[in-house]
Design a protein around this motif. Structure first.
Motif, PDB file in Angstrom:
ATOM      1  N   LYS A   5       0.848  -1.196   0.000  1.00 54.50           N
ATOM      2  CA  LYS A   5       0.000   0.000   0.000  1.00 54.50           C
ATOM      3  C   LYS A   5       0.881   1.242   0.000  1.00 54.50           C
ATOM      4  CE  LYS A   5      -2.596  -0.394   3.533  1.00 54.50           C
ATOM      5  NZ  LYS A   5      -3.485  -0.308   4.658  1.00 54.50           N
ATOM      6  N   GLU A  34      -1.088  18.556  -4.159  1.00 49.52           N
ATOM      7  CA  GLU A  34      -1.882  17.937  -3.111  1.00 49.52           C
ATOM      8  C   GLU A  34      -1.130  16.814  -2.407  1.00 49.52           C
ATOM      9  OE1 GLU A  34      -4.522  15.051  -6.042  1.00 49.52           O
ATOM     10  OE2 GLU A  34      -5.309  16.994  -5.384  1.00 49.52           O
ATOM     11  N   LYS A  43      -2.435   7.589   3.093  1.00 52.89           N
ATOM     12  CA  LYS A  43      -3.226   6.357   2.965  1.00 52.89           C
ATOM     13  C   LYS A  43      -4.394   6.541   2.013  1.00 52.89           C
ATOM     14  CE  LYS A  43      -1.801   5.020   7.527  1.00 52.89           C
ATOM     15  NZ  LYS A  43      -2.094   5.396   8.905  1.00 52.89           N
ATOM     16  N   GLY A  44      -4.125   7.207   0.906  1.00 51.37           N
ATOM     17  CA  GLY A  44      -5.144   7.353  -0.125  1.00 51.37           C
ATOM     18  C   GLY A  44      -6.118   8.494   0.084  1.00 51.37           C
ATOM     19  N   GLU A  45      -6.059   9.138   1.244  1.00 48.81           N
ATOM     20  CA  GLU A  45      -7.000  10.234   1.478  1.00 48.81           C
ATOM     21  C   GLU A  45      -6.314  11.576   1.355  1.00 48.81           C
ATOM     22  OE1 GLU A  45      -9.645  10.210   4.975  1.00 48.81           O
ATOM     23  OE2 GLU A  45      -9.401   8.042   4.831  1.00 48.81           O
ATOM     24  N   LYS A  46      -7.041  12.496   0.730  1.00 52.93           N
ATOM     25  CA  LYS A  46      -6.483  13.831   0.564  1.00 52.93           C
ATOM     26  C   LYS A  46      -6.470  14.560   1.898  1.00 52.93           C
ATOM     27  CE  LYS A  46      -7.104  17.319  -2.552  1.00 52.93           C
ATOM     28  NZ  LYS A  46      -7.723  18.038  -3.658  1.00 52.93           N
ATOM     29  N   VAL A  47      -5.312  15.148   2.236  1.00 54.83           N
ATOM     30  CA  VAL A  47      -5.226  15.856   3.515  1.00 54.83           C
ATOM     31  C   VAL A  47      -4.556  17.213   3.333  1.00 54.83           C
ATOM     32  CG1 VAL A  47      -5.140  13.838   5.013  1.00 54.83           C
ATOM     33  CG2 VAL A  47      -3.034  14.693   3.992  1.00 54.83           C
ATOM     34  N   LEU A  67      -1.601  13.169  -0.163  1.00 54.95           N
ATOM     35  CA  LEU A  67      -2.511  12.101   0.226  1.00 54.95           C
ATOM     36  C   LEU A  67      -1.837  11.215   1.250  1.00 54.95           C
ATOM     37  CD1 LEU A  67      -2.944  12.584  -3.072  1.00 54.95           C
ATOM     38  CD2 LEU A  67      -4.626  10.806  -2.705  1.00 54.95           C
TER      39      LEU A  67
END
Ligand SMILES: Nc1ncnc2c1ncn2[C@@H]1O[C@H](COP(=O)(O)OP(=O)(O)OP(=O)(O)O)[C@@H](O)[C@H]1O
Ligand SMILES: [Mg+2]
Lengths: 335, 500
Positions: B3, B61, B65-69, B63
């Motif tokens: 991952k 941008e 763990k796959g989430e945009k932060v 990310l």
């Protein structure tokens, strides 16, 4: 991209000249509040009023840049002033009296310098002690009495060169001297380095002790001069004069962008800071603000100025050093 | 398929006058070590500081763990599981080891009182676990810079983050500690954490990397698994040109003895140290970190006190009470700790460079500004300091470029004898070569150099003669013909005693 560059430029201008912008805005606002504000007479009055504390502020600027401080200037000013007045009354010689004032200021600050340098006493403590001692000597010497009828001595405070009052003239001279020392001499360079990183300055062959004592000696001459001018302006040799002036001087220096963490500050900034405080006092008087309230407002302004200084410093460290410990500090504050 | 823990896309960042990052894409997979290489000022630390929330990017941008932060602050980064070891150590000198280890997350008792007992226990436990023999009550100011760095590493690792960023963690720690660190990294990797590792040391990079990315002038120009790279390809991609091979060492005729140190002993734990340096010579000082080399040099330069010993320069005994004396004698030292003894961070490059040679620019105390500008610009160009102009604060330069500023300061001072304590610390491979060339040129001009380094290859490559120290004494002296890793290590471990 283009947009970005202008934004950056604006940022640099803002950070470097912000104090002068504040000054200009202040002049405009004051002028709107009272139409007499910009009259030559009022301006000349303000300049004369701030001259003594501004001269002290230049001394504080030099010291703070070097990571030092002088809390004793208000007291030493009084001691130098009454001794100078005394000598004048005994001898009638203005030049001798002038010399005595300067010498007393320098000697007291030589002691400050020695305490800080030789005995490693923090500047805050050493000059706090000097503050009490100098005031005590001034009171002992005069038995607590004011010296009246000082005769021609008032010339220092009320004479004029052309249309410029002598105190203002001296303030300008001291400002130029400070500007020159800070920007154009190796002493000034060394001073910034000592305040910015004392260890690195030492490891670059700078005689840190000599710089620190030198800074106090210069400050001493300024304080002595301020003492002479204050006594002459108020027409009395007063051993109680100058109380709280150290804070006025520090306020001007700090508002002017001198950083308490050392290594930053300019003569121009301090002058601007002094005028900001002077304008503020003046406009509050002109518009009839209650004098107790004036104190509250002034205190608030100091807190704002120092707060801004700390905030800017934190930002600076965050931006440039990537300070590892900052998040912790903030967490502590929250807890 | 592993991952991806962290990914940044099209990140850009500008500072006044510099475009530090441009459209950078970079990612870290779980259970892997991603090494970031690049020249000094390429933008490595800037990218990492963006990931740690210290800078905000101008665009792009992030990310996790796959989430945009949005990483708006280091606290936020911590909450998102990012922890960072900084290149430039920034510590509070008066804090003790235990205080600093738990700073900001001190365990509390009732009424918000700090639970010192637990802190002590945990600290001791941590130190023991890591096999480090520090006293928890030691103040940070009394620690050597290698100990400080190690502490910083412990701190970051003990936070139990998922993504750990290490910005040049090994630039100032001992070999033993490097091994400890590498074991830690292997352990973290096995536990599925993602590690970003920045270093200028090629051998390390190839030892621990899974993936390598190369950053040049703010752009990522290559990302590949380690086995598709070799050292030469990494270097040539980094610097954008082929680099000189080996060390630019030239034989220079060696003259008379210019510096003679006799019977040096000092409170810092060295005793009876004697050595000499000849004109045109590069004399190395090898030894394990803690052998007392830096301490001897500091005493010789007048920074520290000493109990006894004499110094002769050009055959005449001289007094060294302080740094001014030393500079007057023509002896200068580049310190290993540039944050503390090298730079004045809030002043500009120009002032920093001329700090030790103001008499060249201040006639009767008055500044000759144009002469100063041109000399500083000339010297910074010569050793290739990357900066917007000489008027920027030194603290805004990249670590390696700060080192070059300190080096410029001493070059400008024009001494006869240079003591260089870890001169190439934090400096990229290309610039290292330039510094070696500079050293060669200096000795060709008839100057002499004392070189202290913990990197044996560079000592072996550059020196004419070498002293080896162990436990505060000189245990061996070797001529260039006798140089070998084994011989040096034997003296450094003090296994043979050879009177000098
Ligand atoms: N706060 C800042 N203000 C202005 N410029 C900056 C700032 N921080 C970094 N820079 C500039 O951005 C560029 C990239 O710096 P960075 O510290 O990321 O380099 P680096 O790759 O880490 O180099 P090194 O190997 O020397 O550590 C440099 O030119 C530097 O001068
Ligand atoms: Mg860096």
């Amino acid at each position: 991209m283009n947009n970005l560059m202008t934004r950056e430029k604006w940022q640099t201008i803002k950070s470097r000249y912000s104090i002068y912008l504040v000054l200009i805005v202040m002049i405009i606002v004051c002028n709107l509040l009272n139409e007499n504000f910009l009259s030559p007479r009022n301006l000349s009055n303000i300049s004369a009023q701030i001259s003594v504390t501004t001269i002290l502020a230049f001394g504080e600027t030099i010291l703070i840049i070097g990571g030092l401080l002088d809390l004793s200037c208000g007291s030493v000013l009084a001691l130098a002033g009454v001794l100078s007045v005394y000598v004048f009354k005994e001898t009638g010689s203005l030049s001798l009296a002038f010399a005595v004032g300067l010498i007393v200021g320098v000697l007291c600050n030589f002691v400050n310098g020695i305490l800080v340098r030789r005995f490693n006493i923090p500047a805050f403590i050493a000059t706090l002690a000097m503050m009490t001692v100098a005031r005590g000597i001034a009171l002992l010497f005069t038995k607590g009495q004011n010296i009246y009828q000082i005769g021609d001595y008032v010339w220092f405070g009320q004479g004029k060169i052309g249309f410029v009052p002598l105190p203002v003239f001296f303030m300008i001279i001291v400002g130029i001297v400070t500007w020159y020392i800070l920007g154009h001499t190796s002493f000034g360079r060394s001073l910034y380095a000592v305040g910015g990183n004392e260890e690195a300055a030492r490891a670059s062959g700078i005689n840190v002790g000599r710089i620190k004592i030198g800074a106090y000696l210069i400050n001493g001459a300024f304080v002595g001069l301020a003492g002479i001018l204050l006594m002459a302006r108020t027409n009395v040799g007063a051993p109680n004069a100058g109380q709280g002036y150290e804070f006025e001087a520090l306020t001007a220096a700090i508002i002017g962008g001198t950083s308490f963490s050392g290594g930053l500050g300019t003569a121009g900034g301090t002058l601007a800071g002094a005028f900001i405080v002077g304008f503020l006092n003046n406009i509050m008087n002109l518009t009839g603000v209650d004098s107790y309230l004036q104190q509250v407002i002034k205190g608030g302004i100091i807190a704002l100025a120092v707060g801004y200084d700390m905030w800017a410093k934190v930002n600076r460290t965050r931006k440039t050093l990537g300070a590892a410990k900052l998040p912790n500090e903030r967490k502590e504050a929250k807890a | 398929m592993q991952k991806t823990l962290l990914e940044v896309r099209n990140i850009s960042k500008s500072f006044p006058g510099v475009k530090a990052l441009e459209d950078v894409c970079f990612s870290v997979k779980e259970g892997s070590v991603h090494v970031l290489c690049g020249e000094n000022g390429a933008g490595k630390s800037t990218l990492m500081k963006i990931i740690n929330g210290i800078y905000q990017p101008d665009g792009g941008e992030t990310l996790i763990k796959g989430e945009k932060v949005q990483i708006t602050s280091p606290i936020k980064a911590g909450e998102l599981g990012v922890s960072m070891i900084f290149q430039e150590l920034n510590y509070t000198p008066e804090m003790t080891i235990e205080e600093s280890l738990f700073a900001g997350r001190w365990p509390k008792k009732s009424f918000g009182r700090v639970d010192w007992k637990t802190i002590r226990q945990k600290t001791l436990q941590l130190l023991k676990q890591e096999n480090l023999s520090y006293d928890p009550e030691t103040k940070l100011k009394d620690l050597s810079i290698s100990n400080l760095q190690m502490l910083e590493i412990l701190k970051a690792i003990s936070r139990d983050a998922d993504i750990i960023i290490m910005d040049e963690p090994t630039s100032s720690i001992t070999n033993k500690e490097i091994e400890i660190l590498f074991e830690k990294i292997a352990d973290l990797r096995a536990r599925g954490k993602g590690i970003v590792y920045i270093s200028h040391k090629m051998d390390e990079i190839f030892r621990i990397a899974d993936e390598i990315s190369i950053l040049r002038d703010g752009k990522v120009i290559e990302t590949r698994p380690k086995d598709q790279f070799d050292i030469d390809s990494v270097i040539s991609l980094m610097v954008g040109r082929a680099l000189g091979q080996g060390y630019p060492k030239e034989e220079v005729p060696v003259g008379d003895v210019v510096l003679e140190v006799e019977g040096f002993s000092g409170p810092a734990g060295f005793s009876n140290v004697s050595f000499n340096v000849r004109k045109g010579e590069i004399v190395g000082f090898a030894g394990l970190v803690g052998a007392g080399r830096t301490e001897v040099m500091r005493a010789l330069f007048g920074l520290d006190d000493r109990f006894g010993g004499t110094v002769k320069v050009h055959g005449a005994p001289v007094r060294v009470r302080n740094v001014q004396d030393s500079i007057r004698n023509g002896v200068v030292m580049l310190s290993e700790d540039r944050r503390r003894y090298g730079i004045v961070p809030i002043r500009d490059v120009k002032e920093n460079v001329t700090l030790a040679s103001m008499d060249q620019f201040f006639q009767k105390g008055r500044l000759n500004a144009s002469k100063e500008r041109s000399r500083v610009e000339e010297i910074c160009k010569k050793i290739n300091v990357k900066m917007a102009s000489i008027d920027v604060q030194v603290s805004t330069l990249s670590g390696g470029n700060q080192q070059k500023v300190v080096l410029s300061k001493w070059m400008l001072q024009d001494p006869d004898i240079l003591i260089l304590d870890e001169p190439t610390r934090g400096i990229d491979v290309g610039a290292k070569f330039e510094i070696y060339k500079l050293m060669t040129n200096l000795v060709k001009e008839g100057k002499s150099i004392i070189m202290v380094s913990s990197e044996l290859p560079e000592l072996i490559g550059m020196c004419d003669r070498m002293y080896v120290m162990a436990e505060g004494r000189i245990t061996g002296e070797l001529d260039r013909a006798e140089f070998s890793q084994e011989a040096i290590m034997r003296y450094a471990m003090n296994m043979t005693r050879k009177a000098v």
